[in-house]
Motif scaffolding. Structure first.
Motif, PDB file in Angstrom:
ATOM      1  N   GLU A 223      -1.479  12.552  -1.400  1.00 46.08           N
ATOM      2  CA  GLU A 223      -1.968  12.835  -2.755  1.00 46.08           C
ATOM      3  C   GLU A 223      -2.476  11.557  -3.423  1.00 46.08           C
ATOM      4  N   TRP A 224      -1.734  10.465  -3.271  1.00 45.30           N
ATOM      5  CA  TRP A 224      -2.145   9.165  -3.822  1.00 45.30           C
ATOM      6  C   TRP A 224      -3.507   8.774  -3.261  1.00 45.30           C
ATOM      7  N   TYR A 225      -3.647   8.927  -1.946  1.00 47.75           N
ATOM      8  CA  TYR A 225      -4.914   8.557  -1.304  1.00 47.75           C
ATOM      9  C   TYR A 225      -6.066   9.400  -1.842  1.00 47.75           C
ATOM     10  N   GLN A 226      -5.880  10.710  -1.882  1.00 50.28           N
ATOM     11  CA  GLN A 226      -6.963  11.597  -2.310  1.00 50.28           C
ATOM     12  C   GLN A 226      -7.281  11.449  -3.791  1.00 50.28           C
ATOM     13  N   THR A 227      -6.273  11.119  -4.605  1.00 49.40           N
ATOM     14  CA  THR A 227      -6.461  11.033  -6.051  1.00 49.40           C
ATOM     15  C   THR A 227      -7.056   9.709  -6.503  1.00 49.40           C
ATOM     16  N   LEU A 228      -6.595   8.595  -5.925  1.00 51.30           N
ATOM     17  CA  LEU A 228      -6.996   7.276  -6.408  1.00 51.30           C
ATOM     18  C   LEU A 228      -7.715   6.423  -5.366  1.00 51.30           C
ATOM     19  N   VAL A 229      -7.157   6.351  -4.172  1.00 51.20           N
ATOM     20  CA  VAL A 229      -7.664   5.389  -3.187  1.00 51.20           C
ATOM     21  C   VAL A 229      -9.046   5.785  -2.661  1.00 51.20           C
ATOM     22  N   LYS A 230      -9.176   7.001  -2.170  1.00 51.96           N
ATOM     23  CA  LYS A 230     -10.460   7.428  -1.598  1.00 51.96           C
ATOM     24  C   LYS A 230     -11.589   7.420  -2.622  1.00 51.96           C
ATOM     25  N   PRO A 231     -11.410   8.040  -3.810  1.00 52.02           N
ATOM     26  CA  PRO A 231     -12.493   7.983  -4.802  1.00 52.02           C
ATOM     27  C   PRO A 231     -12.855   6.556  -5.190  1.00 52.02           C
ATOM     28  N   GLY A 232     -11.846   5.684  -5.283  1.00 54.33           N
ATOM     29  CA  GLY A 232     -12.127   4.294  -5.635  1.00 54.33           C
ATOM     30  C   GLY A 232     -12.959   3.595  -4.592  1.00 54.33           C
ATOM     31  N   LEU A 233     -12.621   3.802  -3.316  1.00 54.30           N
ATOM     32  CA  LEU A 233     -13.386   3.169  -2.233  1.00 54.30           C
ATOM     33  C   LEU A 233     -14.803   3.740  -2.162  1.00 54.30           C
ATOM     34  N   GLN A 234     -14.945   5.037  -2.403  1.00 54.78           N
ATOM     35  CA  GLN A 234     -16.283   5.642  -2.381  1.00 54.78           C
ATOM     36  C   GLN A 234     -17.152   5.088  -3.506  1.00 54.78           C
ATOM     37  N   ALA A 235     -16.554   4.855  -4.674  1.00 59.33           N
ATOM     38  CA  ALA A 235     -17.310   4.304  -5.802  1.00 59.33           C
ATOM     39  C   ALA A 235     -17.574   2.814  -5.642  1.00 59.33           C
ATOM     40  N   ALA A 236     -16.814   2.163  -4.769  1.00 58.36           N
ATOM     41  CA  ALA A 236     -16.883   0.701  -4.651  1.00 58.36           C
ATOM     42  C   ALA A 236     -18.176   0.198  -4.039  1.00 58.36           C
ATOM     43  N   VAL A 237     -18.966   1.079  -3.429  1.00 57.79           N
ATOM     44  CA  VAL A 237     -20.233   0.631  -2.846  1.00 57.79           C
ATOM     45  C   VAL A 237     -21.248   0.272  -3.924  1.00 57.79           C
ATOM     46  N   SER A 238     -20.996   0.686  -5.162  1.00 59.24           N
ATOM     47  CA  SER A 238     -22.005   0.553  -6.208  1.00 59.24           C
ATOM     48  C   SER A 238     -22.065  -0.826  -6.851  1.00 59.24           C
ATOM     49  N   ASN A 239     -20.910  -1.473  -7.064  1.00 59.01           N
ATOM     50  CA  ASN A 239     -20.922  -2.770  -7.734  1.00 59.01           C
ATOM     51  C   ASN A 239     -19.632  -3.529  -7.458  1.00 59.01           C
ATOM     52  N   ASP A 240     -19.647  -4.821  -7.748  1.00 59.63           N
ATOM     53  CA  ASP A 240     -18.512  -5.679  -7.431  1.00 59.63           C
ATOM     54  C   ASP A 240     -17.267  -5.322  -8.246  1.00 59.63           C
ATOM     55  N   ALA A 241     -17.442  -4.976  -9.523  1.00 58.20           N
ATOM     56  CA  ALA A 241     -16.295  -4.649 -10.361  1.00 58.20           C
ATOM     57  C   ALA A 241     -15.555  -3.428  -9.824  1.00 58.20           C
ATOM     58  N   LEU A 243     -15.486  -2.503  -6.723  1.00 62.66           N
ATOM     59  CA  LEU A 243     -14.799  -2.912  -5.496  1.00 62.66           C
ATOM     60  C   LEU A 243     -13.527  -3.686  -5.806  1.00 62.66           C
ATOM     61  N   GLU A 244     -13.547  -4.522  -6.838  1.00 59.86           N
ATOM     62  CA  GLU A 244     -12.332  -5.243  -7.250  1.00 59.86           C
ATOM     63  C   GLU A 244     -11.216  -4.246  -7.569  1.00 59.86           C
ATOM     64  N   ARG A 245     -11.546  -3.226  -8.368  1.00 61.87           N
ATOM     65  CA  ARG A 245     -10.545  -2.233  -8.751  1.00 61.87           C
ATOM     66  C   ARG A 245     -10.054  -1.448  -7.539  1.00 61.87           C
ATOM     67  N   ALA A 246     -10.988  -1.043  -6.705  1.00 61.63           N
ATOM     68  CA  ALA A 246     -10.625  -0.253  -5.527  1.00 61.63           C
ATOM     69  C   ALA A 246      -9.761  -1.050  -4.566  1.00 61.63           C
ATOM     70  N   LEU A 247     -10.053  -2.331  -4.421  1.00 63.05           N
ATOM     71  CA  LEU A 247      -9.305  -3.170  -3.494  1.00 63.05           C
ATOM     72  C   LEU A 247      -7.860  -3.334  -3.957  1.00 63.05           C
ATOM     73  N   ASP A 248      -7.649  -3.486  -5.260  1.00 62.85           N
ATOM     74  CA  ASP A 248      -6.290  -3.600  -5.793  1.00 62.85           C
ATOM     75  C   ASP A 248      -5.499  -2.327  -5.498  1.00 62.85           C
ATOM     76  N   GLU A 249      -6.102  -1.179  -5.752  1.00 57.81           N
ATOM     77  CA  GLU A 249      -5.431   0.098  -5.492  1.00 57.81           C
ATOM     78  C   GLU A 249      -5.182   0.285  -3.994  1.00 57.81           C
ATOM     79  N   TYR A 250      -6.163  -0.080  -3.177  1.00 61.11           N
ATOM     80  CA  TYR A 250      -6.066   0.091  -1.723  1.00 61.11           C
ATOM     81  C   TYR A 250      -4.936  -0.755  -1.146  1.00 61.11           C
ATOM     82  N   ARG A 251      -4.828  -2.005  -1.603  1.00 61.36           N
ATOM     83  CA  ARG A 251      -3.753  -2.865  -1.115  1.00 61.36           C
ATOM     84  C   ARG A 251      -2.383  -2.291  -1.484  1.00 61.36           C
TER      85      ARG A 251
END
Length: 358
Positions: A223-241, A243-251
């Motif tokens: 649930e954590w992955y589907q709710t926060l991690v995956k959407p964050g990584l998918q959005a991270a291709v768009s800009n550096d900011a 990706l910063e947010r997605a990387l923190d959540e992913y770690r």
């Protein structure tokens, strides 16, 4: 004897003439804190740790890694083990035992903790904090040992899973400034956390671990992955900011998955996440190279190398190679070319020893 060299961003992407020299740029260009990062997103409340500065301890740690230890007045021992390649430069690591945290939002209060410096230091490999107390902590029947981390002087309190054995526990550390453990009721922690946040998922995981419920733990991670991690990584291709947010959540998700001491299987999610992260890192490096070429910016070249370092911090070697995110591939396509026009040494160089050029 004379040595001259030139280095300039190219209007068309070119291969490095001397990869070893560009490797030196990769190791030194981003600074001891890994080049910083975007603004830290608020993830939790602030706390007020009281530090025992008389017992701080420090050591210089470089790319080869090492361990720094400190001992509190009550005999609690703290040791942070920093792995090879976690740091770019030699860095003075300071550990200061925490005496108390009166406002720690845990039912049983503070157990043990330590403050790290330099504040804001980013580690490119996950370090481990080991806390060893003179005796196992006393916990109420409805409490468990909950790990915590924070930024700065106590900002952005984040929950973390601590692996406890007897009188000691360990925590994963990716970013300074402090961490430790407290006695907490997992249900109360979850209720007090923002619904759907990483802290809430961590509290729920702690509850599943206490109950030895592997099925629930796996469900929470999914649930954590589907709710926060995956959407964050998918959005991270768009800009550096992003990706910063997605990387923190992913770690945080990767650390939690690695700390669950129950038989779970989320291998498919880990594999999918690696592909999404690789896509985001490739786009970030491409953006930096493009800006470097258009603006003749060495800063953007350093940014490309920083993203490569961050890719190394979360992706295994085979994924890096498959996606051209390994060091050699990124250096070969970097927007900067180093050219040595003439070189001479004042004396014959000795293998393995530094020598000055003239």
């Amino acid at each position: 004897m004379h040595q001259t060299s030139s280095a300039s961003p190219q209007t068309t992407r070119s291969r490095a003439v001397f990869a070893t020299i560009l490797g030196m740029l990769a190791l030194t260009g981003c600074g001891s804190d890994g080049g910083g990062g975007g603004e830290v997103e608020v993830r939790g409340p602030a706390i007020s740790p009281l530090l025992d500065t008389d017992r701080e301890s420090s050591a210089s740690i470089g790319p080869e890694g090492g361990t720094v230890t400190a001992t509190a007045a009550d005999g609690t021992e703290y040791a942070i083990s920093i792995p090879v390649d976690a740091l770019i430069d030699e860095t003075e690591i300071v550990l200061t035992p925490i005496i108390s945290v009166d406002d720690l939002p845990m039912s049983g209060g503070f157990i043990a903790g330590v403050h790290f410096e330099p504040s804001g230091l980013e580690l490119f490999r996950t370090a481990e904090l080991r806390v060893t107390q003179p005796a196992a902590p006393s916990l109420a029947a409805d409490e468990a040992l909950a790990g915590f981390v924070y930024d700065g002087a106590g900002e952005n309190l984040g929950l973390a899973l601590a692996e406890a054995t007897g009188s000691s526990f360990t925590l994963p550390v990716n970013h300074f400034s402090g961490g430790g453990g407290g006695a907490a009721n997992p249900n109360q922690l979850a209720a007090a956390s923002t619904p759907g946040s990483a802290n809430a998922f961590t509290a729920r995981l702690l509850n599943a671990i206490v109950a030895s419920d592997a099925q629930d733990a796996e469900s929470i991670l999914r649930e954590w992955y589907q709710t926060l991690v995956k959407p964050g990584l998918q959005a991270a291709v768009s800009n550096d900011a992003a990706l910063e947010r997605a990387l923190d959540e992913y770690r945080r998700w990767l650390n939690a998955e690695g700390q669950v001491p129950l038989p779970i299987d989320v291998a498919a999610l880990v594999s999918e996440s690696q592909g999404l992260a690789a896509d985001a890192f490739r786009e970030a490096i491409a953006r930096a190279n493009d800006l470097c070429e258009r603006n003749a910016s060495f800063e953007e070249a350093e940014r490309a190398l920083l993203w490569q370092r961050r890719a190394e911090s979360v992706l295994p070697g085979d994924v890096l190679l498959q996606n051209n995110l390994d060091r050699s591939a990124v250096l070969a396509d970097l927007c900067v070319q180093v050219v040595i026009e003439s070189t001479s040494f004042p004396q014959s160089p000795v293998a393995g020893e530094p020598a000055l050029l003239e």
